[in-house]
Design an enzyme around this catalytic site. Structure first.
Site, short mmCIF file in Angstrom:
data_model
loop_
_atom_site.label_atom_id
_atom_site.label_comp_id
_atom_site.label_asym_id
_atom_site.label_seq_id
_atom_site.Cartn_x
_atom_site.Cartn_y
_atom_site.Cartn_z
N HIS A 64 0.91 -1.22 0.01
CA HIS A 64 -0.13 0.24 -0.07
C HIS A 64 1.09 1.01 0.24
CE1 HIS A 64 -3.88 2.15 1.48
NE2 HIS A 64 -2.26 3.22 2.04
N GLU A 65 1.50 1.17 1.09
CA GLU A 65 2.79 2.45 0.85
C GLU A 65 3.30 2.24 -0.28
OE1 GLU A 65 1.74 4.55 3.44
OE2 GLU A 65 0.58 3.62 4.21
N GLU A 108 -4.96 7.88 -3.28
CA GLU A 108 -5.42 6.13 -2.03
C GLU A 108 -5.66 5.19 -3.58
OE1 GLU A 108 -4.87 4.70 1.01
OE2 GLU A 108 -4.41 6.95 1.00
ZN ZN Z 1 -2.66 5.44 1.82
#
Ligand code: ZN
Length: 451
Positions: free
Chosen positions: A208-209, A238
């Site tokens: 995710h990061e 996002e």
């Molecule tokens: Zn995020």
């Protein structure tokens, strides 16, 4: 004989001596030891097993194995030296994952529990043995369920660098709450957190990061040191993190490629798991209390609830003092479960404490944008899944660089989407994606709907 092999044999001999001494204690316990000896014997077993384990899993043994492996590379497979190094390596890799403290606890617990099991059998009284069995189950669970934190990070980092996170221009560290920060085109950093008993947290957190980080690393350098050098909006940002995390890393082709290396990294933990089971395990969908751990299907309901409640507070329709109860009621209605306390209810997110309102929809927008981009990428890149299966992520990253990353803040989300996909934001690609993926996983639909 090489001096390395000589040294290795000395250490292995010491380890064997310690193990044999422990075995003799065990023999003693099962034959002539008086009942009063249990406590002392348990302590001695703990000490001997711990010493043997520490000796065998020392850095010195690791170094010796490294150099011996090249020494014996040319020898026949069945030769004494090659076999010794090979088997010692296999044992070492297995043992090094278990903390010496746990080995010691297990040895002590075994010695303590044994006489109670004997007594319980004689008296036909399970209750005598039950507390010891309980303890042993707990110890064994720690032995089998645990994914060594440093290995989790090491493996996760191998994966995200393969996806395209450039460590020449970035780094990774540990923090209680994962996040990404960018100090310019040459320095983008991510953090992650690790739970030894829950693989998903570190691995999918890293992916995710890294999704955020790869976005920052892809912004055109000519935009640097201007307001244009950043992600377009939190929602578009996002879309990148959640796309890599869910649409790529929770996909079948991804695990077709990575599962074999994951299993050789965690052979004991995944001994009884195959690729299909693993794929299903990381895609389990069920209503849950915590947003950041929610699956793809239920995640947006967590957002909807927050967005509605914060709007009602801002409009004055909902009084702050009534928020916890409103949260419970809405949670029950949307997700069908009761919220046991406010810690896991209205207090669970950091956002409202830092006067951040209107942030939550960005996560759902990210899901929708990610699915819309992915749908188009699939059209533009023939055989995308096939490439992912072979571990080739460059075409997908290249597509994102060209259509999204490089532009920084030049365009609004809709302008970006129009340019990249030919249409403004629409929920349809996400709905189609979720229907197909989870429909197939849960046997809800045999064929995707087509109009
Ligand atoms: Zn995020």
């Amino acid at each position: 004989m090489s001096s390395n092999l000589q040294r290795m044999k000395e250490i292995l001999a010491e380890v064997t001596d310690l193990q044999r001494a422990a075995l003799l204690l065990e023999w003693d316990q099962e034959t002539y030891m008086p009942p009063g000896g249990v406590k002392g014997k348990s302590e001695q077993q703990s000490t001997l097993h711990r010493l043997a384990h520490e000796r065998f899993t020392s850095d010195e043994v690791g170094r010796l194995l490294d150099s011996l492996e090249s020494d014996v590379a040319g020898l026949p497979f069945d030769s004494y030296e090659a076999s010794l190094v090979r088997v010692a390596r296999r044992d070492y890799e297995q043992q090094v994952k278990i903390p010496s403290q746990l080995v010691s606890e297990i040895a002590g617990a075994g010695a303590t529990a044994h006489p109670f099991w004997v007594r319980a059998r004689i008296d036909d009284n399970f209750g005598l043995f039950a507390p010891y069995l309980e303890k042993n189950v707990e110890l064994n669970r720690r032995l089998a369920g645990s994914f060594a934190p440093d290995l989790q990070v090491k493996y996760g980092m191998q994966v995200v660098t393969k996806l395209g996170f450039d460590l020449e221009r970035g780094r990774q560290d540990i923090s209680p709450h994962p996040f990404e920060s960018s100090f310019g085109p040459g320095d983008t950093r991510i953090t992650t957190r690790v739970d030894p008993d829950f693989f998903n947290m570190c691995f999918f957190g890293l992916v995710h990061e890294s999704g955020h980080a790869m976005y920052q690393q892809g912004i055109s350098e000519e935009l640097d040191r201007t307001p244009l050098w950043d992600g377009a909006t939190p929602g578009v940002h996002e879309s990148q993190s959640r796309m890599w995390e869910n649409l790529v890393a929770r996909g079948r082709p991804f695990w077709k490629h990575f599962f074999p290396s994951l299993r050789s990294t965690f052979p004991d933990q995944l001994r009884n798991t195959d690729e299909e089971e693993f794929y299903r395990a990381v895609n389990k969908s069920h209503p849950s209390l915590i947003r950041v751990e929610a699956d793809e299907v239920t995640y947006n309901l967590h957002i909807l609830l927050r967005f509605e409640l914060e709007n009602e507070m801002l409009e004055g329709k909902l009084k702050v003092k009534d928020l916890p109860e409103a949260w419970r009621a809405r949670f029950r209605s949307y997700l069908g479960i009761d919220v046991p306390d406010d810690r896991d209810g209205a207090l669970q997110d950091i956002h409202w404490s830092s006067v951040s309102f209107g942030i939550f929809p960005g996560y759902t927008l990210g899901n929708l944008i990610g699915a819309q981009l992915m749908e188009r990428a699939r059209t533009d890149i023939p055989n995308l899944d096939g490439q992912i299966e072979t571990g080739d992520f460059a075409p997908l990253l290249g597509w994102l660089r060209k259509n999204l990353h490089q532009h920084g803040r030049k365009f609004t989300p809709n302008e970006l989407l129009e340019r990249a996909t030919g249409k403004p934001l629409t929920a349809e690609p996400w709905i189609t994606y979720v229907r197909q993926k989870f429909g197939a996983l849960y046997g809800l639909e045999t064929a995707p709907r087509r109009r």
